[in-house]
Design an enzyme around this catalytic site. Structure first.
Site, short mmCIF file in Angstrom:
data_model
loop_
_atom_site.label_atom_id
_atom_site.label_comp_id
_atom_site.label_asym_id
_atom_site.label_seq_id
_atom_site.Cartn_x
_atom_site.Cartn_y
_atom_site.Cartn_z
N GLU A 167 5.84 -12.69 -9.99
CA GLU A 167 6.01 -12.20 -8.69
C GLU A 167 6.32 -13.56 -7.80
O GLU A 167 7.07 -13.62 -6.84
CB GLU A 167 5.40 -11.20 -8.12
CG GLU A 167 5.51 -9.92 -8.81
CD GLU A 167 7.02 -9.32 -8.70
OE1 GLU A 167 7.47 -9.47 -7.61
OE2 GLU A 167 7.56 -9.13 -9.71
N GLY A 188 0.81 -1.20 0.01
CA GLY A 188 -0.07 0.03 -0.14
C GLY A 188 0.85 1.28 0.13
O GLY A 188 1.89 1.06 0.27
N ARG A 189 0.34 2.50 -0.32
CA ARG A 189 1.03 3.62 -0.58
C ARG A 189 0.21 4.74 -0.11
O ARG A 189 -0.97 4.83 -0.46
CB ARG A 189 1.93 3.53 -1.73
CG ARG A 189 0.81 3.76 -2.96
CD ARG A 189 1.60 3.43 -4.28
NE ARG A 189 1.89 1.95 -3.99
CZ ARG A 189 0.92 1.00 -4.31
NH1 ARG A 189 -0.17 1.23 -4.81
NH2 ARG A 189 1.68 -0.44 -4.14
N ASP A 217 -9.38 -0.06 -7.65
CA ASP A 217 -8.36 0.35 -7.89
C ASP A 217 -8.08 0.47 -9.49
O ASP A 217 -7.48 1.41 -10.19
CB ASP A 217 -6.85 -0.13 -7.47
CG ASP A 217 -6.91 -1.79 -7.50
OD1 ASP A 217 -7.66 -2.34 -8.32
OD2 ASP A 217 -5.99 -2.51 -6.85
#
Length: 494
Positions: free
Chosen positions: A304, A13-14, A237
């Site tokens: 990933e 998160g940011r 998002d």
């Protein structure tokens, strides 16, 4: 006017502090934090209280810097949710959409309501982790939380509730549940009844840009802040990322690229045709009353997960090192369908890539670079496949593809996507979701007139890198695409 955008991704998160000055946006990341799923008791959960804590830390950092914050917006991934009891208490940690409890639930629902009816009622792509199947899994298991639950809130809804004390659902995320009827413009009573979930749990649906309360007094006192307003932005998002696409016209194709890849276009009304259902497209809510006709693609999650496996085995490599190995590997040695169900859950992803290649009659890639190349080339070819389907369904032809999101930092993927589709790729901005979040807040405050002005300001504020198809590459990519079409078709038939 300074506003805060909290963008919660499936891995991190940011917090971005955004300013709008003289029709230019500046965005500064002031806080970043991990968002790791937690496995306990055989189940996979989100650590929602840690996320809430980190959001408060972002607000504290802004406050300590003396910033005059005028608004807060939160966006996150889709489909996951929390349940509140009659006193407003959270009933357990929200489940992670990759948890296995939804296995078989789609088929169970089809026994009650046909797939064609579900699609006509919702316009949403059939994915095994959609909210409707998560809730059905709880019902089938007679989960004790269902007896106490009184309110359903998705992840940004839930964090807004923690901050403001006001409970409301937001449009872009609500549409992803496969419980929202876009024709009716409300929750679908027939589907809620089919899964045995009370309609009363679901509240009014706020459109992006709607006021959603202000910080409750206890939060103001705790953080030393004033009554900052909270805005219901495009809280899915991808909805925020599409709002940030720096398109010059209303007709454009986009690829929001990250853990998931989401490729499609904006349409004024959902496309509920039989062809859209057969192609398993989705119609998710967008900004300004639009819908996002798109398809979910597994995305960089596969790569990933490979990196996590290699790290556990003591073979950690940086992104740059891995991409260099991928570029040096033999082209098109093996290809996969990124959307094969074997790639959905966490685990030994390199072995799953090798197993897919083996069972489809291909030589299994062994070296890390060969596996990375296989994943990236397969993604680029899948993007072409979905772009062509998007054009068929929308009746439009696109001369380029806009890529936004963190995945555009993978320059190899951007270039190979341009090669695969045979058209330019316009890559930027990287922080698409957070920038779209900021833009919707400024539209809500009147500082930007509408989404068209917002996209122009974004276009003028952030660089875009253009990737042209490499000369002489078309024949090799065309041959590989033919292999993929046959491969994906045989896998679907099997």
């Amino acid at each position: 006017m300074a506003v805060l955008a909290f963008d919660l991704g499936a891995g991190s998160g940011r917090a971005l502090l955004g300013r709008l000055t003289d029709s230019r946006i500046t965005a500064e990341e002031i806080h970043r934090f991990p968002n790791d799923p937690v496995a306990v008791g055989g189940r996979l959960h989100w650590d929602i209280l840690r996320l809430y804590h980190e959001i408060k830390q972002g607000m504290l950092i802004a406050g300590r810097r003396g910033e005059d914050i005028r608004g807060i917006g939160i966006d996150s991934w889709a489909v996951d949710y929390g349940l509140l009891d009659a006193s407003g208490e959270l009933l357990g940690n929200p489940y992670h959409y990759r948890d296995s409890r939804t296995d078989g639930m789609m088929e169970r629902l089809f026994e009650k309501v046909g797939a064609d009816e579900i699609f006509v009622r919702t316009g949403i792509q059939f994915l095994p982790f959609n909210t409707i199947y998560q809730l059905l899994a709880m019902k089938e298991a007679d989960h004790p939380a269902l007896r106490e639950a009184r309110r359903f809130l998705m992840i940004p809804d839930l964090i807004r509730y923690f901050l403001t004390g006001e409970a409301a659902n937001e449009f872009t995320n609500a549409t992803t549940t496969q419980l929202y009827n876009p024709v009716k413009g409300d929750w679908d009573d027939r589907l809620l009844e089919a899964i045995g979930i009370p309609r009363g749990w679901f509240g009014p649906v706020l459109m992006p840009g709607a006021a959603a309360g202000e910080l409750r007094g206890s939060v103001q006192s705790e953080l030393g802040l004033g009554p900052i307003r909270v805005v219901a932005v495009a809280e899915h998002d991808t909805g925020s990322a599409v709002a940030a696409v720096p398109a010059e016209s209303d007709s454009f194709a986009y690829l929001s690229c990250g853990t998931w890849s989401l490729l499609g276009t904006e349409v004024p009304q959902p496309v509920l045709t039989e062809e859209a259902r057969k192609l398993n497209f989705t119609n998710e809510g967008g900004v300004s009353g639009t819908y996002r006709l798109l398809k979910n693609i597994m995305g960089l999650w596969i790569l990933e997960e490979c990196r996590r496996t290699w790290k556990r085995e003591g073979r950690e490599a940086s992104h740059a090192e891995l991409l260099a190995r991928a570029e040096a590997a033999k082209p098109f040695a093996a290809l996969i369908d990124p959307d094969d169900p074997s790639f959905l859950a966490p685990g030994d992803m390199p072995e799953r890539v090798r197993a897919y290649a083996s069972r489809t009659g291909q030589a299994a890639p062994q070296e890390d670079g060969a596996i990375a190349r296989c994943v990236l080339e397969s993604l680029a070819l899948k993007y072409r496949h979905i772009l062509e389907q998007t054009e068929r369904l929308s009746g439009r032809k696109f001369d380029k593809l806009h890529m936004v999101g963190g995945g555009i930092q993978n320059k190899l993927l951007c270039q190979w996507t341009a090669n695969a589709i045979g058209r330019p790729v316009w890559a930027g901005p990287a922080e698409g979701s957070a920038i779209g979040n900021l833009a919707v807040q400024w539209i809500a405050s009147g500082d930007l007139a509408d989404i068209r002005e917002a996209r122009k300001v974004i276009r003028d504020s952030f660089p875009v890198t253009v990737y042209e198809p490499e000369p002489g590459s078309a024949a090799a990519w065309e041959e590989a695409y033919g292999r993929c079409a046959a491969l994906w078709g045989s896998c679907a038939a099997g």
